[in-house]
Design an enzyme around this catalytic site. Structure first.
Site, PDB file in Angstrom:
ATOM      1  N   GLY A  98       0.855  -1.176   0.000  1.00  0.00           N
ATOM      2  CA  GLY A  98       0.000   0.000   0.000  1.00  0.00           C
ATOM      3  C   GLY A  98       0.889   1.222   0.000  1.00  0.00           C
ATOM      4  O   GLY A  98       1.937   1.219  -0.647  1.00  0.00           O
ATOM      5  N   SER A 140       3.082   3.360   2.477  1.00  0.00           N
ATOM      6  CA  SER A 140       3.550   3.249   3.864  1.00  0.00           C
ATOM      7  C   SER A 140       3.303   4.516   4.677  1.00  0.00           C
ATOM      8  O   SER A 140       3.053   4.438   5.883  1.00  0.00           O
ATOM      9  CB  SER A 140       5.026   2.853   3.889  1.00  0.00           C
ATOM     10  OG  SER A 140       5.806   3.796   3.196  1.00  0.00           O
ATOM     11  N   CYS A 162       6.224  -5.325   0.679  1.00  0.00           N
ATOM     12  CA  CYS A 162       6.357  -4.017   0.050  1.00  0.00           C
ATOM     13  C   CYS A 162       6.218  -2.893   1.089  1.00  0.00           C
ATOM     14  O   CYS A 162       7.098  -2.726   1.918  1.00  0.00           O
ATOM     15  CB  CYS A 162       5.397  -3.891  -1.119  1.00  0.00           C
ATOM     16  SG  CYS A 162       5.980  -2.663  -2.286  1.00  0.00           S
ATOM     17  N   ARG A 214      12.638   3.841   0.110  1.00  0.00           N
ATOM     18  CA  ARG A 214      11.330   3.818  -0.541  1.00  0.00           C
ATOM     19  C   ARG A 214      11.471   4.106  -2.038  1.00  0.00           C
ATOM     20  O   ARG A 214      12.357   4.832  -2.452  1.00  0.00           O
ATOM     21  CB  ARG A 214      10.404   4.856   0.095  1.00  0.00           C
ATOM     22  CG  ARG A 214      10.081   4.522   1.538  1.00  0.00           C
ATOM     23  CD  ARG A 214       9.113   5.520   2.116  1.00  0.00           C
ATOM     24  NE  ARG A 214       7.890   5.535   1.353  1.00  0.00           N
ATOM     25  CZ  ARG A 214       7.061   6.573   1.299  1.00  0.00           C
ATOM     26  NH1 ARG A 214       7.337   7.685   1.941  1.00  0.00           N
ATOM     27  NH2 ARG A 214       5.952   6.493   0.584  1.00  0.00           N
ATOM     28  N   ILE A 224       5.940  -3.347  -7.270  1.00  0.00           N
ATOM     29  CA  ILE A 224       5.083  -2.189  -7.544  1.00  0.00           C
ATOM     30  C   ILE A 224       5.577  -1.006  -6.723  1.00  0.00           C
ATOM     31  O   ILE A 224       5.428  -0.995  -5.504  1.00  0.00           O
ATOM     32  CB  ILE A 224       3.606  -2.494  -7.207  1.00  0.00           C
ATOM     33  CG1 ILE A 224       3.123  -3.737  -7.967  1.00  0.00           C
ATOM     34  CG2 ILE A 224       2.724  -1.279  -7.534  1.00  0.00           C
ATOM     35  CD1 ILE A 224       1.747  -4.226  -7.553  1.00  0.00           C
ATOM     36  N   HIS A 259       5.390  -8.332  -4.128  1.00  0.00           N
ATOM     37  CA  HIS A 259       4.048  -8.750  -3.700  1.00  0.00           C
ATOM     38  C   HIS A 259       3.847 -10.242  -3.939  1.00  0.00           C
ATOM     39  O   HIS A 259       3.309 -10.628  -4.973  1.00  0.00           O
ATOM     40  CB  HIS A 259       2.987  -7.974  -4.494  1.00  0.00           C
ATOM     41  CG  HIS A 259       2.809  -6.561  -4.044  1.00  0.00           C
ATOM     42  ND1 HIS A 259       1.816  -6.178  -3.172  1.00  0.00           N
ATOM     43  CD2 HIS A 259       3.509  -5.448  -4.337  1.00  0.00           C
ATOM     44  CE1 HIS A 259       1.904  -4.875  -2.952  1.00  0.00           C
ATOM     45  NE2 HIS A 259       2.928  -4.413  -3.647  1.00  0.00           N
ATOM     46  N   GLU A 291       1.677 -12.128  -2.951  1.00  0.00           N
ATOM     47  CA  GLU A 291       0.263 -12.537  -3.041  1.00  0.00           C
ATOM     48  C   GLU A 291      -0.283 -12.361  -4.456  1.00  0.00           C
ATOM     49  O   GLU A 291      -1.404 -12.763  -4.746  1.00  0.00           O
ATOM     50  CB  GLU A 291      -0.582 -11.747  -2.028  1.00  0.00           C
ATOM     51  CG  GLU A 291      -0.947 -10.319  -2.430  1.00  0.00           C
ATOM     52  CD  GLU A 291       0.200  -9.311  -2.258  1.00  0.00           C
ATOM     53  OE1 GLU A 291       1.347  -9.724  -1.997  1.00  0.00           O
ATOM     54  OE2 GLU A 291      -0.069  -8.105  -2.412  1.00  0.00           O
TER      55      GLU A 291
HETATM   56  N1  GLN Z   1       5.820   2.979  -2.771  1.00  0.00           N
HETATM   57  C1  GLN Z   1       5.110   2.547  -1.598  1.00  0.00           C
HETATM   58  C2  GLN Z   1       5.713   3.192  -0.333  1.00  0.00           C
HETATM   59  O1  GLN Z   1       6.760   3.739  -0.404  1.00  0.00           O
HETATM   60  C3  GLN Z   1       5.100   1.042  -1.457  1.00  0.00           C
HETATM   61  C4  GLN Z   1       4.362   0.436  -2.630  1.00  0.00           C
HETATM   62  C5  GLN Z   1       3.738  -0.908  -2.397  1.00  0.00           C
HETATM   63  O2  GLN Z   1       3.460  -1.325  -1.262  1.00  0.00           O
HETATM   64  N2  GLN Z   1       3.462  -1.597  -3.467  1.00  0.00           N
HETATM   65  O3  GLN Z   1       5.134   3.164   0.696  1.00  0.00           O
END
Ligand code: GLN
Length: 180
Positions: free
Chosen positions: A29, A31, A61, A88, A116, A152, A154
């Site tokens: 998601g 963070s 992630c 990140r 991602i 990921h 999942e």
């Molecule tokens: N880019 C998001 C972050 O820095 C992480 C992306 C993800 O969980 N797919 O929080």
């Protein structure tokens, strides 16, 4: 993925719900948003306690970012349960999102991994074991019962990462079961 491998899963949104689970997944998601939620709901300490009781946690992630000891690009608050530094959005724009084959130490070898806007581990303490890597760079690591993947797991059909985590959760459940 948990349901597919026959594991009952609930969403944990409050500290008291942690008592109902044998293991915790911190999903992907954003963070920064997740840190706000964890702080707002006073979940940071209860999650640290959960880990302190020897219960397993798997961060994927953004979840891996939440677990790290140090976050960069930019720095942000984290749980500090995994002795790593993590950057990140470490792949920048070009490789923003991509699928790659990663080498693993798991039975069955290589694994397809979906990245991602993924973070990158920039340093690991000696106690942190690499379970999967790409071009020598770790992408799935473990320190005791804390697991973290920058991709990921999942989103593919490969169940091995989750199965490894579940094995740890079940081990905890057996250890803490009171003999009748
Ligand atoms: N880019 C998001 C972050 O820095 C992480 C992306 C993800 O969980 N797919 O929080």
């Amino acid at each position: 993925m948990l349901r597919r491998i026959g594991i009952e899963a609930i969403e944990v949104r409050r500290a008291d719900e942690l008592a109902q689970v044998d293991g915790l997944i911190l999903p992907g998601g954003e963070s920064t948003t997740m840190v706000k939620f964890l702080t707002g709901e006073n979940l940071l300490e209860p999650i640290r306690q959960f880990a302190g009781e020897g219960k397993p946690i798997f961060g994927t992630c953004a979840g891996a970012i939440l677990l790290a000891r140090e976050v960069t690009n930019p720095p942000q608050l984290s749980l500090g349960l995994l002795d790593v530094s993590i950057e990140r959005n470490g792949y920048g724009r070009q490789l923003d999102s991509h699928i790659a084959e990663v080498a693993t130490s798991l039975a069955g070898g290589a694994m397809e991994a979906v990245f991602i806007r993924a973070p990158r581990f920039t340093s690991l303490a000696a106690e942190v074991e690499t379970l999967a890597s790409i071009k020598g760079e770790p992408v799935f690591v473990r320190q005791g019962k804390i697991f973290a993947a920058t991709f990921h797991p999942e989103l593919t059909d490969d169940e091995r990462a989750h199965r490894l985590f579940i094995e740890q959760a079940l081990k905890h459940q057996q250890q803490s079961a009171v003999p009748s």
